[in-house]
Design a protein around this motif. Structure first.
Motif, short mmCIF file in Angstrom:
data_model
loop_
_atom_site.label_atom_id
_atom_site.label_comp_id
_atom_site.label_asym_id
_atom_site.label_seq_id
_atom_site.Cartn_x
_atom_site.Cartn_y
_atom_site.Cartn_z
N LEU A 1 -2.86 3.25 -4.01
CA LEU A 1 -2.68 4.43 -3.17
C LEU A 1 -3.94 4.55 -2.33
CD1 LEU A 1 -1.14 7.46 -4.91
CD2 LEU A 1 -2.33 7.61 -2.74
N VAL A 2 -3.86 4.20 -1.05
CA VAL A 2 -5.08 3.99 -0.28
C VAL A 2 -5.51 5.18 0.55
CG1 VAL A 2 -4.88 1.48 -0.20
CG2 VAL A 2 -3.77 2.85 1.59
N THR A 3 -4.63 6.17 0.74
CA THR A 3 -5.03 7.33 1.53
C THR A 3 -4.16 8.52 1.15
OG1 THR A 3 -5.60 8.09 3.79
CG2 THR A 3 -3.56 6.84 3.54
N GLY A 4 -4.69 9.73 1.34
CA GLY A 4 -3.94 10.91 0.91
C GLY A 4 -4.32 12.14 1.70
N ASP A 5 -3.58 13.20 1.42
CA ASP A 5 -3.79 14.47 2.10
C ASP A 5 -3.31 15.57 1.17
OD1 ASP A 5 -4.10 16.32 4.43
OD2 ASP A 5 -1.92 16.47 4.22
N THR A 6 -4.01 16.71 1.20
CA THR A 6 -3.63 17.84 0.35
C THR A 6 -3.58 19.11 1.17
OG1 THR A 6 -4.78 16.78 -1.48
CG2 THR A 6 -4.24 19.07 -1.76
N LYS A 7 -2.48 19.83 1.07
CA LYS A 7 -2.36 21.13 1.70
C LYS A 7 -2.03 22.17 0.63
CE LYS A 7 -3.31 19.93 5.77
NZ LYS A 7 -2.48 18.98 6.46
N VAL A 8 -2.47 23.39 0.84
CA VAL A 8 -2.16 24.48 -0.08
C VAL A 8 -1.43 25.57 0.70
CG1 VAL A 8 -3.08 26.18 -1.68
CG2 VAL A 8 -4.23 23.98 -1.43
N VAL A 9 -0.33 26.07 0.15
CA VAL A 9 0.39 27.20 0.76
C VAL A 9 0.42 28.37 -0.22
CG1 VAL A 9 1.82 25.70 2.21
CG2 VAL A 9 2.66 26.40 -0.02
N GLU A 10 0.62 29.56 0.32
CA GLU A 10 0.55 30.77 -0.49
C GLU A 10 1.62 30.78 -1.57
OE1 GLU A 10 0.99 30.65 2.75
OE2 GLU A 10 -0.57 31.81 3.78
N ARG A 11 1.34 31.51 -2.63
CA ARG A 11 2.29 31.70 -3.73
C ARG A 11 3.64 32.14 -3.16
NH1 ARG A 11 1.00 32.94 -9.31
NH2 ARG A 11 -1.20 32.99 -8.74
N TYR B 1 0.84 -1.20 0.00
CA TYR B 1 0.00 0.00 0.00
C TYR B 1 0.87 1.25 0.00
CZ TYR B 1 -3.19 -3.53 1.81
OH TYR B 1 -3.93 -4.68 1.99
N LEU B 2 0.31 2.31 -0.57
CA LEU B 2 0.98 3.61 -0.56
C LEU B 2 0.03 4.69 -0.04
CD1 LEU B 2 2.61 3.61 -4.12
CD2 LEU B 2 3.87 3.66 -1.94
N SER B 3 0.59 5.68 0.64
CA SER B 3 -0.14 6.92 0.94
C SER B 3 0.55 8.05 0.19
CB SER B 3 -0.12 7.20 2.44
OG SER B 3 1.18 7.56 2.85
N ALA B 4 -0.19 9.15 -0.01
CA ALA B 4 0.40 10.31 -0.69
C ALA B 4 -0.02 11.60 0.01
CB ALA B 4 -0.02 10.35 -2.15
#
Lengths: 353, 353
Positions: free
Chosen positions: B140-150, B106-109
């Motif tokens: 790919l069984v689980t993931g997370d997304t973050k956004v940071v400023e330009r 399994y992979l996470s991203a």
């Protein structure tokens, strides 16, 4: 301890224009985040484990079921009252595992360092990770470090990924809320997000608002012992706050949720800071609060065991699960009215975890 | 296919000054990386699994042994001939698991997105991850997304963490090299790093150098079947190249390693590009090359099974493990001399993975 939430006065967050580039709102945990996931990620990555979209994936390994959870921490500033990015990175992933009912076993950590980061800041963060890992008895077993040029990151980002062991007799899940369940929270709302905002905006109050960052594993352990499968849903309302978390649960379970505004615990300093900044505490991140949905018959048992632990001594029921208005969260206000508590269209508070 | 490495002409990388801030060289995989790990991380995080410092941690779960590996990818540019950051992020972590003898499960991203990243770039990367995950049969069984400023990241960073299952009968490890072993590589060196550099520096050659990014799992499977425990060490020479990898193995096993320069396969376009840029191909990253140390009696079996697979058709022996000069890697040059192949003090080629 509690103060009015001033319902309705905060619903001014503009809907960002859709476009062809990533917006800050895509990281909010609200509607834009959900759209990004649905439109850009899931069409390419879908598989049964991923599509459950819980705080962690639950998958088999030999005879056992394990949970895997990943989270990248980009909080700014790196250090804040009550903790730093390191404590947050350990607690956040442990809590995501615990919310699935898993017992956390191991953590990995991936660091992105910006050229020029003071080594003493890095060492304080790593020291906090070591201390938190020891205190929670979950070792950090493997890691990775990358360095990018000055201006290509923001000091330090940390990914932590955790592996936990599932208990076949205890599998709370976001789609298991049932009409008649009571909604509980383990402690007052909004402290993490407002601690970060106060530092970022240079706000001074009579008291310093401290982040509530903490491992929720002990609270889950006590709930598991006391309630077993009478505990239906567990979530930690982090990014997007309680409002976003409850919306996700209502949608996943196909139920409605009714909240009693006077029952929702918001510390007076958090309420004051929110009022100054025009923020709604229902959408502010927490890092040491557990929300649970339990059978009504277990309410007293749940509150008793939560209140026996320092982290849960202010645990309180704040609402109920209903069969009406599925997928909607409704707040009964101080004034006796009701309003819908929706997902935020965009971003209220970026980079709080 | 092969060309002289021009031994000795590249040893001009200056030792960066020690200081109180993170330097690019801390991410090189060389001496500065090792010092950062030893001085700032291990004092706070040490535990038996972490201290083995392999490509992955090996830990028990119920009756089984699992491997956990994490890697954050910060490659610049995000897209390059032969792949993109997404293919790299899947292959890199699968290969780290495979090098420990684990079967990846399994992979996470975890994604860090910079505000303003074109959504079509993101989607191409995610599509490549989905395709690579399906091709390698590791979801790919689980993931997370973050956004940071330009301006607070560089387009896109991706952490992948993998969980694999260990085979009790096959546990190659960096400290298992023995005098008398033969050193093999599965294919020519330097293609990934030079593909990245060529794009970054705007270099044009008669042919486009393509990254060798690939899953090494099939090669490991065939070696496991053919050699079992006669295969002592497996590593993929990524950041820091073959030189850094062999130095780590020599130190971990307390042995010396002798390389035959004329036997080391370097494609002529890679050799030409290295010469232009003043780089030593022994230190250039690979993402689809396996280095192995096997009992001399198994050499032919190992080469035969590697060469039967498209990824290993140029597999070749390049040297041997000796009892002399423990922890040193020595190159026997074209001219009949010898030189020490040391860890780089600083950084030759930043952000290639």
């Amino acid at each position: 301890m509690t103060a009015p939430i001033l319902a309705g006065s905060f619903l001014t967050c503009p809907t960002p224009l859709a476009g062809d580039r990533v917006l800050l709102g895509h990281g909010s945990g609200g509607k834009l985040s959900a759209a990004l996931l649905k439109e850009r990620f899931l069409p390419h990555l879908a598989n049964p484990a991923l599509l459950r979209l819980g705080d962690a994936a639950v998958v088999p390994v030999e005879g056992a079921q394990i949970a895997i959870s990943t989270d990248t921490f980009v909080v700014s500033p790196l250090e804040f009252p009550g903790g730093n990015i390191g404590t947050l990175a350990i607690h956040g992933t442990l809590n995501d595992l615990a919310m699935m009912g898993a017992r956390p076993l191991y953590l990995s950590a991936g660091f992105v360092l910006e050229e020029g980061l003071p080594l003493d800041v890095l060492e304080r963060v790593v020291e906090a990770m070591g201390r938190t890992s020891k205190a929670t008895n979950v070792p950090l077993v493997t890691g990775d470090t990358k360095v990018v040029e000055r201006g290509k990151a923001d000091g330090l980002f940390i990914n932590t990924t955790g592996v936990g062991l599932m208990d076949p007799g205890f599998q709370p899940a976001p789609d298991c809320a049932r009409p008649g369940d009571v909604v509980l929270v383990s402690s007052p709302l909004g402290r993490h997000g407002m601690a970060i905002m106060a530092v970022r905006e240079g706000l001074a109050f009579e008291t310093t608002i401290e982040s509530d960052t903490a491992s929720l594993v002990p609270l889950v352990d006590t709930l598991r012992s006391a309630l077993g499968n009478q505990l239906h849903v567990l979530r930690d309302p982090t990014r997007g706050g309680l409002a976003s978390t409850l919306n996700e649960i209502a949608a996943a379970s196909g139920v409605g949720i009714e909240l009693d505004e006077p029952a929702i615990p918001v510390p007076s300093d958090v309420a004051a800071a929110c009022e100054m900044l025009g923020l709604d505490p229902l959408y502010v991140a927490n890092e040491g609060v557990l929300a649970a949905m339990v059978s009504e018959s277990c309410l007293e048992a749940a509150l008793t065991c939560l209140r026996a632990h320092p982290l849960g001594r202010s645990a309180v029921a704040i609402g109920r699960v209903v069969a009406q208005h599925p997928a909607l969260v409704v707040l009964r206000t101080y004034l006796g009215g009701t309003r819908i508590v929706d997902l935020l269209p965009g971003d209220q508070l970026p980079r709080i975890c």
